[in-house]
Design a protein around this motif. Structure first.
Motif, PDB file in Angstrom:
ATOM      1  N   CYS A 900       0.860  -1.184   0.000  1.00  0.00           N
ATOM      2  CA  CYS A 900       0.000   0.000   0.000  1.00  0.00           C
ATOM      3  C   CYS A 900       0.893   1.230   0.000  1.00  0.00           C
ATOM      4  CB  CYS A 900      -0.920   0.010   1.212  1.00  0.00           C
ATOM      5  SG  CYS A 900      -2.112  -1.350   1.236  1.00  0.00           S
ATOM      6  N   ARG A 901       0.636   2.135  -0.911  1.00  0.00           N
ATOM      7  CA  ARG A 901       1.437   3.350  -1.046  1.00  0.00           C
ATOM      8  C   ARG A 901       0.651   4.526  -0.475  1.00  0.00           C
ATOM      9  NH1 ARG A 901       5.362   1.681  -4.812  1.00  0.00           N
ATOM     10  NH2 ARG A 901       4.702  -0.189  -5.958  1.00  0.00           N
ATOM     11  N   LEU A 902       1.294   5.333   0.354  1.00  0.00           N
ATOM     12  CA  LEU A 902       0.602   6.422   1.041  1.00  0.00           C
ATOM     13  C   LEU A 902       1.357   7.723   0.849  1.00  0.00           C
ATOM     14  CD1 LEU A 902       0.675   3.710   3.117  1.00  0.00           C
ATOM     15  CD2 LEU A 902      -0.977   5.141   4.314  1.00  0.00           C
ATOM     16  N   LYS A 903       0.607   8.802   0.874  1.00  0.00           N
ATOM     17  CA  LYS A 903       1.162  10.158   0.869  1.00  0.00           C
ATOM     18  C   LYS A 903       0.572  10.890   2.057  1.00  0.00           C
ATOM     19  CE  LYS A 903       1.222  10.095  -4.167  1.00  0.00           C
ATOM     20  NZ  LYS A 903       0.640  10.684  -5.398  1.00  0.00           N
ATOM     21  N   LEU A 904       1.410  11.263   2.997  1.00  0.00           N
ATOM     22  CA  LEU A 904       0.902  11.819   4.246  1.00  0.00           C
ATOM     23  C   LEU A 904       1.550  13.157   4.531  1.00  0.00           C
ATOM     24  CD1 LEU A 904       0.936   8.650   6.529  1.00  0.00           C
ATOM     25  CD2 LEU A 904      -1.046   9.701   5.430  1.00  0.00           C
ATOM     26  N   ALA A 905       0.718  14.123   4.851  1.00  0.00           N
ATOM     27  CA  ALA A 905       1.226  15.396   5.337  1.00  0.00           C
ATOM     28  C   ALA A 905       1.627  15.234   6.802  1.00  0.00           C
ATOM     29  CB  ALA A 905       0.168  16.495   5.190  1.00  0.00           C
ATOM     30  N   VAL A 906       2.272  16.222   7.335  1.00  0.00           N
ATOM     31  CA  VAL A 906       2.688  16.172   8.737  1.00  0.00           C
ATOM     32  C   VAL A 906       1.452  16.059   9.622  1.00  0.00           C
ATOM     33  CG1 VAL A 906       3.841  17.423  10.600  1.00  0.00           C
ATOM     34  CG2 VAL A 906       4.773  17.480   8.286  1.00  0.00           C
ATOM     35  N   ASN A 907       1.500  15.134  10.568  1.00  0.00           N
ATOM     36  CA  ASN A 907       0.418  14.870  11.529  1.00  0.00           C
ATOM     37  C   ASN A 907      -0.828  14.300  10.864  1.00  0.00           C
ATOM     38  OD1 ASN A 907       1.892  15.727  13.773  1.00  0.00           O
ATOM     39  ND2 ASN A 907       1.319  17.868  13.415  1.00  0.00           N
ATOM     40  N   GLU A 908      -0.705  13.840   9.649  1.00  0.00           N
ATOM     41  CA  GLU A 908      -1.857  13.233   8.975  1.00  0.00           C
ATOM     42  C   GLU A 908      -1.867  11.731   9.250  1.00  0.00           C
ATOM     43  OE1 GLU A 908      -4.145  13.208   4.656  1.00  0.00           O
ATOM     44  OE2 GLU A 908      -2.060  13.853   4.780  1.00  0.00           O
ATOM     45  N   ARG A 909      -3.050  11.193   9.316  1.00  0.00           N
ATOM     46  CA  ARG A 909      -3.235   9.774   9.557  1.00  0.00           C
ATOM     47  C   ARG A 909      -4.031   9.165   8.420  1.00  0.00           C
ATOM     48  NH1 ARG A 909      -6.771   7.817  14.559  1.00  0.00           N
ATOM     49  NH2 ARG A 909      -8.382   8.764  13.276  1.00  0.00           N
ATOM     50  N   ALA A 910      -3.644   7.984   8.014  1.00  0.00           N
ATOM     51  CA  ALA A 910      -4.410   7.222   7.033  1.00  0.00           C
ATOM     52  C   ALA A 910      -4.632   5.820   7.582  1.00  0.00           C
ATOM     53  CB  ALA A 910      -3.685   7.174   5.696  1.00  0.00           C
ATOM     54  N   THR A 911      -5.639   5.161   7.062  1.00  0.00           N
ATOM     55  CA  THR A 911      -6.005   3.830   7.542  1.00  0.00           C
ATOM     56  C   THR A 911      -6.006   2.866   6.373  1.00  0.00           C
ATOM     57  OG1 THR A 911      -7.377   4.761   9.296  1.00  0.00           O
ATOM     58  CG2 THR A 911      -7.785   2.488   8.688  1.00  0.00           C
ATOM     59  N   VAL A 912      -5.302   1.755   6.544  1.00  0.00           N
ATOM     60  CA  VAL A 912      -5.334   0.681   5.549  1.00  0.00           C
ATOM     61  C   VAL A 912      -6.346  -0.353   6.027  1.00  0.00           C
ATOM     62  CG1 VAL A 912      -4.028  -1.133   4.409  1.00  0.00           C
ATOM     63  CG2 VAL A 912      -2.934   1.060   4.917  1.00  0.00           C
ATOM     64  N   LYS A 913      -7.305  -0.668   5.167  1.00  0.00           N
ATOM     65  CA  LYS A 913      -8.356  -1.621   5.526  1.00  0.00           C
ATOM     66  C   LYS A 913      -8.271  -2.860   4.642  1.00  0.00           C
ATOM     67  CE  LYS A 913     -11.622   1.635   7.545  1.00  0.00           C
ATOM     68  NZ  LYS A 913     -13.023   2.063   7.636  1.00  0.00           N
ATOM     69  N   ILE A 914      -8.206  -4.016   5.291  1.00  0.00           N
ATOM     70  CA  ILE A 914      -8.186  -5.304   4.601  1.00  0.00           C
ATOM     71  C   ILE A 914      -9.471  -6.022   4.999  1.00  0.00           C
ATOM     72  CG2 ILE A 914      -6.854  -7.375   4.144  1.00  0.00           C
ATOM     73  CD1 ILE A 914      -4.468  -5.964   5.512  1.00  0.00           C
ATOM     74  N   MET A 915     -10.399  -6.127   4.079  1.00  0.00           N
ATOM     75  CA  MET A 915     -11.726  -6.654   4.374  1.00  0.00           C
ATOM     76  C   MET A 915     -11.863  -8.015   3.716  1.00  0.00           C
ATOM     77  SD  MET A 915     -13.785  -3.034   4.261  1.00  0.00           S
ATOM     78  CE  MET A 915     -15.321  -3.739   4.402  1.00  0.00           C
ATOM     79  N   SER A 916     -12.131  -9.013   4.543  1.00  0.00           N
ATOM     80  CA  SER A 916     -12.190 -10.382   4.029  1.00  0.00           C
ATOM     81  C   SER A 916     -13.310 -11.139   4.723  1.00  0.00           C
ATOM     82  CB  SER A 916     -10.854 -11.085   4.253  1.00  0.00           C
ATOM     83  OG  SER A 916     -10.608 -11.223   5.645  1.00  0.00           O
ATOM     84  N   HIS A 917     -13.528 -12.358   4.252  1.00  0.00           N
ATOM     85  CA  HIS A 917     -14.472 -13.282   4.879  1.00  0.00           C
ATOM     86  C   HIS A 917     -13.793 -14.638   5.047  1.00  0.00           C
ATOM     87  CE1 HIS A 917     -18.272 -10.965   4.739  1.00  0.00           C
ATOM     88  NE2 HIS A 917     -17.668 -10.345   3.740  1.00  0.00           N
ATOM     89  N   VAL A 918     -14.227 -15.370   6.033  1.00  0.00           N
ATOM     90  CA  VAL A 918     -13.722 -16.727   6.245  1.00  0.00           C
ATOM     91  C   VAL A 918     -14.180 -17.615   5.093  1.00  0.00           C
ATOM     92  CG1 VAL A 918     -13.783 -18.746   7.749  1.00  0.00           C
ATOM     93  CG2 VAL A 918     -13.699 -16.447   8.737  1.00  0.00           C
ATOM     94  N   SER A 919     -13.249 -18.325   4.521  1.00  0.00           N
ATOM     95  CA  SER A 919     -13.592 -19.272   3.455  1.00  0.00           C
ATOM     96  C   SER A 919     -14.146 -20.537   4.114  1.00  0.00           C
ATOM     97  CB  SER A 919     -12.357 -19.585   2.599  1.00  0.00           C
ATOM     98  OG  SER A 919     -12.703 -20.372   1.494  1.00  0.00           O
ATOM     99  N   SER A 920     -15.406 -20.522   4.420  1.00  0.00           N
ATOM    100  CA  SER A 920     -16.009 -21.477   5.350  1.00  0.00           C
ATOM    101  C   SER A 920     -15.944 -22.920   4.888  1.00  0.00           C
ATOM    102  CB  SER A 920     -17.470 -21.080   5.599  1.00  0.00           C
ATOM    103  OG  SER A 920     -17.539 -19.770   6.075  1.00  0.00           O
TER     104      SER A 920
END
Length: 1552
Positions: A900-920
């Motif tokens: 994941c590539r991010l560009k952040l200003a000073v004091n900036e926060r970003a969130t990486v989200k990995i959304m999955s389901h159990v392969s039941s």
């Protein structure tokens, strides 16, 4: 010594600029204005007037922002973005971008005029250049346009004419550089505050400054802003001309708020100035007095007191306000309010520290010196005594070290007194740390009169040392303590005698108490201060030797050496040779230390120049060969000096690059879940989401931050574990998302049909697509940006930050030029930079560098000169190219990686989200005997020279799935096969999917072993559980739950014939013999004994209770026995149990004091002073106690102690308990039955009329602003602007006049009064993830909030701020929310892209239903028509299926659905509100509020408002003239003051 903040402001100003200039600005020196010019004028017929938007011909750069227009405001300032048409009586800085030469309540209705013009006339430009260029020679400036604003002979509110002010503001610009000129002609300022619109609150004194809080919270206030000396601003300057102030305010490449003129004019030493030059420093009620050294000091006039620069009127009550922080007894104290009220004519001070919880509240009573500092400040002078304010003017540092010898505990107190504020009230902040002796709960302390000696050991420095004590009432225990106090301030030279003077402070009538109900510690005392006379002055005869200081104590004194001297036995204090030790002197490496009597000095060696502390070799820049990444500058001594270029710091004489610090945090949602295999018989099972927060802590922006993620997609054999339903993405605080770099074969591997919608607005050509987006939606819904507040819209900022910068970069430069600037960009970002850090439509080509090539790095990061070097750091972030691995052609991936590539200003926060389901299905097939499966992901920051991790580069998140019904297929006596390991027959299998799959065999609870070879029963007797067996069923089969005196609680006790710990009880001893028991419970023993387990054989025997000793077979009471046994309490005392010691003790009844065995009526401060009577009580003189006491209103039927009064009877038996504006009813849960009548609010015992409002306007949540929008379309104005907020939902509490809104960016709910009488307040912050919709039930006093980040709806009490989750099942993306208090119903929209719907529930969270789920597409906000019992919502439609946007309504019970109005394709309705006759809504396409007739849908009209082009409009709320006449069973607080009353939809309620 430390000087005070405000005093430092003045002093720092004096260090740079002459106190009074010989030459001063005259009226004739102002820019031409008025008659004979092209000036426009503000109106004089109404108060608080302002101009229309004034267009500029040349862009004006304010800091780094560029403006094409501004507003002229009558009250002494110009503003940007918006007009500010009313006078806000607040202390600067304010939220609005503004430049204020003299902010105060101007009123031109009586006299004067405000002139203004935008000019390119040669005479105006030449005059501006003549002022600026000689004073800013380092800036090449040729003025292209000026804005001249003149306040000519203007009066104060209310139509005052006797004194008038004349001053001028000139804004000069060449399109790149901008200057602000403040011109104050001689004698031009005659008044500094108006009469005040609020008689209960004085106007603030005039303030002057430059502020732009939207740009990195930058502001600059002029010296004396808000102080009395502002009236003499024409005598001061930051130039060589008194009355002329010039600041460069754009462009400013540094973090400075302003750039001062080139020359720093040296101060004329105060000691060499007389009153002719220095009287302007004195207060207007003070006179200037010459000192013996040729200087001057100020002295307050008769009838006033202070240090001459700050003066207060005699006998006027004073207030001190501040905050307390720190830690006491391990409890954190955070921003707790300090309030102090002072009766100056009697020396009485009443100090209160609020929000003190009972963990430290009782013990904090023993911190007596908290009240001492204020008592010294305002002590009543006796004779020649001078209190603290007379010495310091209220600006000082106070420190106290409080030591308790009995317990060896200590507390440090530090108070910074900041002087009087703009309203003439003192402000002070206090910090405490340490621990105090514990004072028992409910105990009071008694403090006798205290005498403290304060001795002035040197100018501006006072010390005190004393021994004191307090008595804990009821225990007859005296607690001694010592106090070492110091007070320092900046003292005027010659203001006091040079010899030491000792003052005696006497504090009597001390009253200290902790009010547990209000959580307030109160310190009250009466104080006098006087000169120490005769033999009382222990230091008068100078008992100490030469070079020493006498420090008086309460009864004695001690001697200490003066600064620069040390004690040497019988020789006394001798000179301290500082040159003997490097720790004692601060001379530089190239200097020589010279010892002097009592001091030392430093002289530079030959060939060096400097002040001795810093010495530089005499070398010019031409002689220096500065190293790599450094440059030569001329230092303050005129010598060449090598300095690192921007972005580098010196480390051992080498300039090294400063990397930005980045931190990584990991979360799993959920971290654990439970399921059964029968529920896993589907392709995809429960959802697992791992979230990684990435934060850039600076000091620079990072443009190519890469995080590598590892994800357990398969096991080693290729069995699918998790299913990635979509591409992982980065979500920024602005709401915008970017997909991560992942091999496409990993996403939607099962090729399931998810019925994804087509992208919206694909065919829209008539307007910018980037104006649209969603608040909370999957990243593929819109390919647009959202909340990107890195720049304002075209109307406000047409060019980027670097639009006019010289083009010095190469062809490959990543600098953003004007032709690259985005056409539209909504709002402002945290970074406050014009380079959009993450706008996919404005992506800047990455410049590839080889970090391993020093020449490459050197060229890119050190070659450009200032300010270009900083741009390189911010924008040309170099990195080695890294690609995510590809899995094309593979069938077995195992654990996979992606970037994941991010560009952040000073004091900036970003969130990486990995959304999955159990392969039941696959897990069930391969791991059917596994009890626990743990899925562990890892995130790792790829570090290079530009990035440094703050808390480690690698973090992980883990979710554990517990299976309720694993299938055991092992044979008889065999264990579970756990991967390659065969577990013990009693063990279960757990699998952890990490880098390598780990299999663990685990013994069940109660067994011990490795899980493979052994699993044996563990300890037979579990440890005794210190739990109350009444609330937890922990007793064994052969045990009973009985009260145990030794533990003062109910515990498990084995029955007779059994032994054990109560949890486990056995019938036989280890040897098989029966245990003889003397008792089974306490009742089997004598009253002086209790029953307990004997050690060894666990036999139950009778033993003497605590407080008794054994004498033969009897138990004799000793001194430790409690009053429950000794029966020795006084008649006016009660025998109560001490929660700390567990013993019973005598405590005097209320109104009495003593040790409990002896009590006498206590002397307390009457309620006529404390004003502490409760509700329904009055303060009356009581003859028996000969003092004032609080008495409940018995005439109305109230009874109590005067602090808490309650109805003695139900209103059916005594209707008088109800308020005249209340009715007596049979109300569920009410103990009095009173309910306020319509249009009144309260609990029925007291009823106040509901407030009335202006009405006929709405409040629109416009991202960074809350805007008042009149329905007439005229007179809109911002109520609140904050650059870093994103206001989404908004609603109004009509019973209190407060409006509330959600700030999705900062995860907070805020509120403010509609009247503007108090500042914005963070109302609720706990546990919010993405607060969006908001609805207020003003009847039940609750607020309902949708949080799609938590997929929940929460309810929050408006009165107590208590909260609880209300609806947590069946939600996906809840957004808009509304309530109907009468029906007790709650309605909300769910913006689920696969299943959009309108839902409803009772307001207690019960009976959740779907109201609408067909022919609904993109529901946003929702509103309730209270009287027509309808629910209406905005629906953005579905253009791909030719479904147009619309406003729909339905009956509150789900019947009678209708379309009110169908809108044009491309419209995007969002917020909605309902008025008496109309439905109004916001629209993301149309920059106005829309309105139609709510019955017919006809009469569509647009209502324009200011700032409509700044960001997007979200929710809105209609403000009525008065509250709708609604009621429900929660009216009147039937659940009590602290309970939450929730209507249940059945004409009743539940209490939570």
């Amino acid at each position: 010594m430390t000087s005070m903040l405000n005093y430092n402001l003045v002093r720092s100003f004096l260090l740079l600029f002459v106190i009074v200039k010989v030459e001063c600005l005259q009226l004739s020196d102002l820019f031409p204005h008025g008659i004979g010019t092209t000036d426009s004028t503000l109106g004089t017929s109404r108060e608080d007037d302002n101009s229309i938007e004034v267009q500029l011909g040349v862009p004006f750069v304010f800091y780094q922002r560029q403006f094409d227009s501004l507003f002229i405001n009558e009250n002494g300032f110009v503003s940007f973005l918006t007009e500010v048409p009313i006078f806000y009586n607040v202390q600067m800085p304010m939220d609005y971008p503004m430049i204020a030469p003299f902010y105060t309540d101007v009123d031109t209705r009586g006299t004067g005029q405000v002139y203004y013009r935008v000019s390119k006339e040669k005479q105006d430009l030449d005059k501006a250049n003549s002022f600026i260029n000689p004073r800013f020679r380092s800036t090449s400036f040729s003025c292209s346009e000026v804005v001249v604003v003149t306040w000519s002979k203007v009066g104060a509110y209310n139509k005052n004419k006797d004194k008038v002010n004349t001053f001028q503001l000139v804004l000069a610009s060449d399109g790149y550089h901008s200057f602000a000129l403040f011109l104050y002609p001689k004698n031009g300022i005659q008044w500094i505050r108006g009469d005040g619109k609020d008689r209960n609150s004085p106007d603030a004194r005039a303030q002057a400054g430059i502020m732009f809080l939207l740009d990195r919270a930058r502001y600059h206030l002029l010296p004396f802003s808000g102080k009395d000396q502002i009236r003499n601003i024409d005598d001061f300057s930051n130039t060589d001309l008194a009355g002329l102030w010039i600041y460069k305010i754009g462009r400013i490449d540094t973090d400075e708020s302003v750039v001062q003129p080139d020359e720093a004019f040296t101060e004329v030493e105060r000691a060499s100035q007389g009153c002719e030059q220095g009287r302007s420093l004195c207060h207007s009620e003070a006179s200037c007095r010459a000192t013996g050294n040729g200087g001057f000091c100020c002295a307050c006039n008769r009838g006033w007191y202070g240090n001459g620069e700050n003066c207060l009127e005699n006998e006027m009550p004073q207030r001190v306000k501040g905050r307390m922080n720190g830690e006491l007894n391990g409890v954190v104290i955070d921003q707790q309010d300090i309030h102090c009220y002072v009766v100056t004519n009697d020396g009485k001070t009443y100090t209160a520290v609020s929000s003190v919880n009972n963990k430290i509240g009782w013990s904090m009573q023993g911190l007596v010196p908290i009240g001492t500092a204020i008592s010294w400040l305002f002590a009543l002078p006796q004779g020649e005594g001078r209190n603290g304010f007379s010495l310091t003017g209220g600006e000082f540092n106070y420190t106290a070290v409080v030591h308790y010898p009995d317990t060896q505990e200590q507390v440090n107190i530090n108070m910074v007194a900041k002087g009087v504020n703009v309203f003439d009230y003192m402000t002070a902040d206090m910090k405490i740390s340490g621990s105090v002796p514990v004072i028992p709960e409910k105990a009071k302390i008694k403090v006798e009169s205290q005498t403290l000696h304060f001795i002035r050991t040197q100018p501006g420095y006072i010390r005190s040392r004393g021994q004191h004590s307090y008595l804990i009432e009821g225990q007859n225990k005296e607690v001694p303590f010592t106090v070492e106090q110091t007070i320092s301030w900046t003292e005027c030279s010659g203001s006091l005698d040079t010899i030491s003077r000792t003052m005696k402070l006497v504090n009597d009538r001390n009253f200290i108490i902790y009010d547990e109900e209000e959580e307030i510690v109160r310190y009250a005392m009466r104080s006098t201060i006087s000169d120490v006379e005769g033999t009382e002055d222990l230091c008068k005869m100078s008992p100490c030797g030469p070079h020493s200081i006498c420090i008086p104590d309460t009864v004695s004194y001690s001697c200490e050496c003066e600064e620069g001297f040390i004690l040497e036995g019988a020789n006394g204090c001798i000179d301290k040779n500082e040159c003997m030790s490097e720790e004692w002197n601060k001379c530089g490496d190239n200097s020589v230390c010279i010892n002097n009597q009592g001091s030392y000095s430093c002289e530079c060696k030959d060939g060096f120049v400097g002040d001795g502390f810093e010495c530089y070799e005499k070398r010019s820049c031409s002689e220096l060969n500065c190293g790599q990444n450094s440059k030569c500058i001329i230092n303050k001594f005129g010598q060449g000096e090598c300095e690192c270029v921007a972005g580098y710091e010196k480390v051992k004489d080498v300039c090294k690059f400063i990397p930005s610090k980045v931190s990584l945090r990991a979360f799993a949602t959920p971290d654990s879940l439970t399921s059964s295999f029968k529920d896993l018989d589907v392709d995809i099972g429960p959802r697992i989401e791992h979230v990684y927060d990435v934060i850039n802590h600076g000091p620079y922006d990072v443009g190519h931050l890469i995080v590598n993620f590892s994800w357990p997609l398969q096991d080693e054999s290729g069995t699918w574990l998790l299913y990635l339903r979509e591409t992982p993405y980065v979500q920024y605080a602005s709401g915008e998302r970017e997909k991560c770099d992942i091999s496409p074969v990993l996403v939607n591997s099962l090729d399931l049909k998810l019925m994804r919608r087509k992208k919206r607005f694909a065919d829209m050509k008539d307007y910018e697509m980037k104006l649209y987006g969603v608040l909370y939606e999957d990243p593929e819904t819109y390919a647009v940006t959202e909340y990107d507040y890195s720049a304002l819209t075209e109307q406000i900022l047409s060019l980027s930050e670097y639009a006019d910068a010289p083009d010095t970069d190469t062809q490959d430069s990543a600098v953003l030029h004007s032709d690259e600037a985005p056409e539209v960009n909504d709002g402002m970002s945290n970074s406050n930079d014009y380079l959009p850090m993450h706008d996919p439509e404005n992506e800047i080509e990455d410049y590839e560098l080889d970090l391993e090539d020093p020449q490459d790095l050197e060229y890119k990061l050190s070659e450009p000169s200032e300010p270009e070097a900083k741009q390189v750091l911010l924008e040309k972030i170099a990195t080695k190219e890294v690609s995510a691995p590809s899995y094309e052609g593979l069938n077995v991936f195992g654990r996979v990686n992606f970037l994941c590539r991010l560009k952040l200003a000073v004091n900036e926060r970003a969130t990486v989200k990995i959304m999955s389901h159990v392969s039941s299905k696959q897990i069930r097939k391969s791991y059917e005997s596994v009890s626990k499966l743990s899925f562990k992901s890892t995130g790792e920051i790829l570090v290079d020279e530009l990035i440094k991790t703050k808390n480690g580069a690698r973090k992980f998140a883990k979710t554990t799935l517990s299976v309720l019904d694993p299938r055991y297929v092992q044979g008889p006596g065999a264990g579970v096969q756990c991967k390659d390991v065969l577990c013990h027959k009693y063990a279960t299998c757990s699998i952890i999917f990490d880098k390598q799959t780990k299999a663990l065999c685990q013994c069940p609870e109660g067994f011990q072993g490795d899980g493979v070879e052994t699993c044996e029963p563990g300890e037979v007797l579990p440890p005794i559980m210190e739990k109350d067996c009444r609330t937890e069923r922990i007793c064994g089969e052969n045990a009973e739950c009985t009260y145990q005196a030794e533990a003062a609680m109910y515990k498990c006790v084995c029955k007779p014939g059994y032994f054990g710990n109560g949890v486990t009880c056995n019938s036989e001893a280890e040897g098989g013999e029966t245990i003889p028991h003397e008792c089974s419970t306490d009742s089997d023993c004598e009253p002086t004994k209790y029953c307990l387990n004997r050690g060894g054989d666990f036999a139950r025997v009778c033993r003497c209770r605590p407080g008794f000793f054994t004498q033969g077979d009897s138990c004799i009471p000793n001194q430790q026995a409690g009053c429950d046994l000794l029966k020795n309490c006084a008649e006016t005392a009660d025998c109560v149990r001490n929660s700390v010691s567990g013993l019973h003790e005598c405590r005097c009844s209320s109104g009495y004091q003593g040790n409990g065995t002896y009590c006498q009526r206590e002397v307390v401060i009457g309620c006529n002073i404390l004003e502490n009577c409760g509700k329904f009580a009055t303060c009356e003189f009581e003859i028996m106690s000969r003092g004032y006491r609080c008495m409940c209103d018995s005439a109305r039927g109230f009874a109590g102690d005067g602090f808490t009064c309650k109805p003695a009877q139900h209103c059916r038996f005594n209707p008088a308990v109800c308020h005249p504006n209340a009715d007596c009813l049979q109300i569920q849960g009410s103990d009095h039955g009173c309910r306020c009548k319509p249009q009144f609010k309260g609990d029925g015992l007291s009823c106040d009329p509901l407030p009335r409002f202006e009405g006929n306007f709405a409040i629109v949540a416009q991202g960074m602003a809350l805007i008042k929008v009149p329905m007439s379309g005229r007179g809109s104005r911002p109520l609140n602007i904050q650059s870093n907020q994103l206001s989404a939902g908004v609603d109004f509490d009509c019973s209190s006049g407060m409006y509330y809104w959600t700030d999705t960016h900062n995860k907070v709910i805020r509120r403010a009064p509609l009247s503007g009488s108090s500042p914005v307040e963070d109302f609720f912050t706990e546990g919010l993830r993405f607060p969006e919709g908001l609805a207020v039930d003003w009847v039940s006093r609750n607020m309902y909030v949708t949080d799609p980040g938590k997929e929940a709806i929460e309810v929050i009490s408006l009165d107590t701020r208590a909260s609880l989750p209300l609806v947590i099942e069946g939600l996906h993306s809840p957004r808009g929310i509304a309530v109907h208090p009468v029906l007790g119903k709650l309605y909300w929209t769910d913006w689920d892209r696969y299943f959009p719907r309108i839902q409803m529930a009772n307001m207690d969270g019960s009976d959740v239903q779907i109201l609408v789920n067909n022919k609904i597409y993109e529901p946003n906000s929702i509103a309730v028509d209270y009287f027509n019992y309808e629910v209406c919502w905005t629906d953005a439609g579905d253009q791909s299926n030719n479904v147009r946007p619309r406003i729909d309504c339905i009956g509150a019970n789900g019947s009678g659905r209708r379309t009110v109005v169908e809108l044009s394709n491309g419209d995007y309705p969002y917020g909605i509100a309902i008025t008496e006759n109309s439905i109004i809504w916001t629209d993301w396409r149309r920059k106005s509020v829309q309105s139609v007739d709510k019955r017919t849908g006809s009469g569509l009209r647009s209502i324009p408002y200011m700032l409509s082009n700044t960001g997007r409009p979200y929710d809105l709320v209609n403000i009525p003239v008065e509250c709708p006449n609604l009621s429900n069973s929660c009216q009147g607080q039937p659940c009590g003051l602290y309970g939450m009353c929730l209507p249940n939809g059945q004409s009743s309620h539940v209490c939570r």
